[in-house]
Scaffold this motif. Sequence first.
Motif, mmCIF file in Angstrom:
data_model
loop_
_atom_site.group_PDB
_atom_site.id
_atom_site.type_symbol
_atom_site.label_atom_id
_atom_site.label_comp_id
_atom_site.label_asym_id
_atom_site.label_seq_id
_atom_site.Cartn_x
_atom_site.Cartn_y
_atom_site.Cartn_z
ATOM 1 N N ALA A 151 28.711 1.304 -41.238
ATOM 2 C CA ALA A 151 28.502 0.161 -40.347
ATOM 3 C C ALA A 151 27.839 0.634 -39.066
ATOM 4 O O ALA A 151 27.877 1.815 -38.718
ATOM 5 N N ASP A 152 27.219 -0.323 -38.379
ATOM 6 C CA ASP A 152 26.651 -0.091 -37.045
ATOM 7 C C ASP A 152 25.585 0.993 -37.023
ATOM 8 O O ASP A 152 25.514 1.809 -36.101
ATOM 9 N N ALA A 153 24.745 0.999 -38.053
ATOM 10 C CA ALA A 153 23.561 1.859 -38.085
ATOM 11 C C ALA A 153 22.455 1.080 -38.769
ATOM 12 O O ALA A 153 22.709 0.297 -39.691
ATOM 13 N N TYR A 154 21.227 1.301 -38.300
ATOM 14 C CA TYR A 154 20.120 0.527 -38.874
ATOM 15 C C TYR A 154 18.794 1.215 -38.563
ATOM 16 O O TYR A 154 18.592 1.771 -37.479
ATOM 17 N N GLY A 155 17.888 1.177 -39.545
ATOM 18 C CA GLY A 155 16.507 1.570 -39.318
ATOM 19 C C GLY A 155 16.275 3.031 -39.014
ATOM 20 O O GLY A 155 15.238 3.399 -38.462
ATOM 21 N N GLY A 156 17.236 3.899 -39.379
ATOM 22 C CA GLY A 156 17.097 5.327 -39.137
ATOM 23 C C GLY A 156 18.158 6.082 -39.905
ATOM 24 O O GLY A 156 18.973 5.485 -40.623
ATOM 25 N N ILE A 157 18.170 7.393 -39.772
ATOM 26 C CA ILE A 157 19.215 8.192 -40.391
ATOM 27 C C ILE A 157 20.544 7.821 -39.741
ATOM 28 O O ILE A 157 20.668 7.856 -38.517
ATOM 29 N N PRO A 158 21.568 7.455 -40.524
ATOM 30 C CA PRO A 158 22.808 7.005 -39.889
ATOM 31 C C PRO A 158 23.626 8.122 -39.251
ATOM 32 O O PRO A 158 24.257 7.913 -38.217
ATOM 33 N N PHE A 159 23.623 9.333 -39.851
ATOM 34 C CA PHE A 159 24.478 10.419 -39.366
ATOM 35 C C PHE A 159 23.648 11.691 -39.187
ATOM 36 O O PHE A 159 23.781 12.642 -39.961
ATOM 37 N N PRO A 160 22.772 11.739 -38.196
ATOM 38 C CA PRO A 160 21.893 12.904 -38.037
ATOM 39 C C PRO A 160 22.651 14.193 -37.713
ATOM 40 O O PRO A 160 22.119 15.282 -37.901
ATOM 41 N N ILE A 161 23.892 14.063 -37.223
ATOM 42 C CA ILE A 161 24.748 15.235 -36.998
ATOM 43 C C ILE A 161 26.003 15.017 -37.855
ATOM 44 O O ILE A 161 27.046 14.598 -37.361
ATOM 45 N N PRO A 162 25.904 15.269 -39.149
ATOM 46 C CA PRO A 162 26.986 14.892 -40.073
ATOM 47 C C PRO A 162 28.223 15.759 -39.895
ATOM 48 O O PRO A 162 28.142 16.947 -39.577
#
Length: 456
Positions: A151-162
């Motif tokens: 949730a609350d992610a859009y139009g990009g990598i959601p977790f760039p620092i996983p």
Amino acid sequence: MLIKHSLMGAAVALALSAGSALAAVSADEAAKLGTTLTPFGAEKAGNADGSIPAWTGGITQPPAGYKGSGQHHVDPFSEDKPLFTITKANLDQYKDKLSAGQIALFNSYPESFQMPVYQSRRSGSAPQWVYDNTLKNATTAKLIEGGNGFADAYGGIPFPIPKDGVEALWNHIVRYRGTYITRRSAEVAVQRNGAYSPVVSEVEALFRYYNPKGSYADLDNILFYYLNFTKSPARLAGGAALVHETLDQVKEPRQAWAYAAGQRRVRRAPNLAYDTPISASEGLRTADDTDMFNGAPDRYEWKLLGKRELYIPYNNYKIAGEGVKYEDLLQVGHINPALTRNELHRVWVVEGTLKSGSRHVYSKRTLYLDEDSWQAAVVDQYDGRGELWRVSIAYLKNYYDLPTTWSAMEAFHDLQSRRYHVQNLDSEEPTTAVFDKPEPEDSEFTPSALRRRGTR
């Protein structure tokens, strides 16, 4: 995370492992994106001996000679020559930078399988608006219950620092591939003796998650729409399929429909998920093998094993060059090594182990994700006995007309049957992927539209 003397610390650790709202990183940590880290979260610096260079922005404009969208890509590194070639004879020298699946291919085809290794070029790039959205996502994105979406992610990598394997996996699943793409290509199942029969299709995909004018609230649990129209051979021509790819597939399984040209009827296609065999691959690819991995992650326990350096297919322009004949590309056991390009890159290693009580033909799968794009480059899959069974390889390149790093084609190897399946062959087609056509309305991806557009 384990804080022995703090109840609050233990609670935080539990929340993180469950994929709660606390999965987002702090603003200070996110500030590394674009500084010490690339906008997608990769290490900006090269490695210690310089064999992996620093990332300096990747390809930012098409090379000379490229005329526009749909043209087969001009190789920006055509003057490069191999530094060396890995063969069965010198395999031991390079084993530490190969996956178990890659090593198995050398052992399965010792006389013919090779990996020409070239200078590493970190060509990965994406539009600035995708980088901007990725930065926003870093401090807002959170996994939903069970890790079955976010949730609350859009139009990009959601977790760039996983922080865990599920987050890294979702980065691959929703990596950037444009907003609307059309492409005509072939897929083949190559038999033990090298025989094959191409199935040619025209596909369309509308990635709603990457609509620049949209938002997470607009998704309504639909990540993208996919259409496939079969053009040949004659016995299959006219058939079509429609897929609505959902984000949380446990809550709402993906929806699929098939169009039968002879009957001019659209029917619901059930169970197009998990380990359902894909008919066009002659059983060499499961539904969730497609795109290296797709769909719901819920049947596996996913671990993020960290990073390692690996020789992976990269900047593969020659393999998909205009006029390359399929008969020259498709050899017994594997793709013609002379047409491939491999480079040393850092990859995230994500391991999925089948949960107790869950069913799947793969007991374990290990994904190697390119740090610069989050595209899975290699996937090793194990059978129910724990034996290595299948190896998937994506031949990556930068589609600099977009730009994005994506596979030029993908090969799915069955080590037991000694057959393999290849998707996205288009070097014999007049064009390759097209990204700049006007985006259609959602109404063009409905069962009624499928019937209207279908042919006998």
